[in-house]
Write an enzyme that holds these catalytic residues in place. Structure first.
Site, PDB file in Angstrom:
ATOM      1  N   HIS A 136      15.897 -17.366 -20.343  1.00  0.00           N
ATOM      2  CA  HIS A 136      16.786 -16.214 -20.175  1.00  0.00           C
ATOM      3  C   HIS A 136      16.885 -15.418 -21.474  1.00  0.00           C
ATOM      4  O   HIS A 136      16.877 -14.183 -21.452  1.00  0.00           O
ATOM      5  CB  HIS A 136      18.182 -16.680 -19.754  1.00  0.00           C
ATOM      6  CG  HIS A 136      18.316 -16.965 -18.293  1.00  0.00           C
ATOM      7  ND1 HIS A 136      17.634 -17.987 -17.672  1.00  0.00           N
ATOM      8  CD2 HIS A 136      19.080 -16.375 -17.334  1.00  0.00           C
ATOM      9  CE1 HIS A 136      17.963 -18.012 -16.390  1.00  0.00           C
ATOM     10  NE2 HIS A 136      18.826 -17.034 -16.161  1.00  0.00           N
ATOM     11  N   HIS A 185      21.789 -24.599 -22.182  1.00  0.00           N
ATOM     12  CA  HIS A 185      20.881 -24.476 -23.317  1.00  0.00           C
ATOM     13  C   HIS A 185      21.592 -24.844 -24.610  1.00  0.00           C
ATOM     14  O   HIS A 185      22.790 -24.601 -24.767  1.00  0.00           O
ATOM     15  CB  HIS A 185      20.340 -23.054 -23.458  1.00  0.00           C
ATOM     16  CG  HIS A 185      19.168 -22.758 -22.585  1.00  0.00           C
ATOM     17  ND1 HIS A 185      17.944 -23.380 -22.739  1.00  0.00           N
ATOM     18  CD2 HIS A 185      19.024 -21.912 -21.538  1.00  0.00           C
ATOM     19  CE1 HIS A 185      17.104 -22.918 -21.827  1.00  0.00           C
ATOM     20  NE2 HIS A 185      17.737 -22.038 -21.085  1.00  0.00           N
TER      21      HIS A 185
END
Length: 221
Positions: A136, A185
């Protein structure tokens, strides 16, 4: 000294410097990861960011993170490319499709190369696949960065160009923040995603300019 004469050299030199710096930054993160030097940094940032968690904010973060999902970026890239083709901006359309499409392939390659598992500290959404570098974060830098570059070249007016650049920068940073907030993440994943995404973007901008130069030179003969 003729400033206009030197301006292109400064511009292209700056692109090359940014490409080198961001590539170097990515490998610095890789080196720190392999030497197990990022654990304390990651844990500290995750603890701080996830201290902000509440239901209303989580809903907004989920919405923001979807603006850099594979599905959204694929559809958005296709629509923008179609618009450019309709406006007969074929070179820009090709640039936008290649920088984003091949960027996604490159991210998949890097994830398979490093095979880093995702964090298991308070994940707020389900996310499969490997963690490093953040897709992303890399994808948002490439997509919104390329869009900003394109608008900067095509729009008229200094303020319009500046607004496009600032909005792109804000979107990129917010997407990175959402990945840490949502627990999918590590911060080092996000930094690596930004770094390699920026390097990838600057490489393609340089390639675009080189192609543009070759085409213009051929037409001027």
């Amino acid at each position: 000294m003729n400033i206009k004469k030197w301006r292109p050299y400064v511009y292209y030199g700056s692109l090359a410097v940014f490409l080198i710096l961001f590539t170097w930054g990515f490998f610095e993160v890789v080196d720190a990861l392999q030497e197990n030097e990022v654990a304390a940094f990651d844990a500290t940032i995750i603890k701080e960011v996830q201290s902000w968690v509440n239901e209303g904010r989580t809903a907004r973060m989920v919405f923001m993170t979807e603006l850099a999902s594979v599905i959204f970026l694929t559809i958005a890239t296709g629509l923008i490319a179609l618009f450019l083709v309709i406006r007969r901006r074929y070179g820009w359309a090709l640039f936008f499709v290649l920088v984003n499409g091949l960027g996604g392939v490159f991210n998949d390659f890097l994830k398979e190369l490093f095979k880093r598992q995702r964090p298991d500290i308070l994940p707020l959404i389900e996310q499969g696949g490997y963690s490093f570098p953040s897709g992303h974060s890399m994808g948002s830098f490439i997509f919104y960065g390329a869009l900003s570059f394109m608008l900067f070249r095509l729009l008229k007016g200094k303020w319009k160009k500046m607004i496009a650049a600032v909005l792109a920068g804000c979107m990129i940073l917010l997407v990175g923040l959402t990945r840490i907030y949502l627990g999918v993440h590590y911060p080092s994943d996000v930094i690596a995603g930004f770094s390699i995404g920026a390097a990838w973007l600057f490489f393609w901008i340089m390639l675009f300019h080189f192609s543009e130069y070759r085409i213009n030179r051929r037409l001027s003969r």
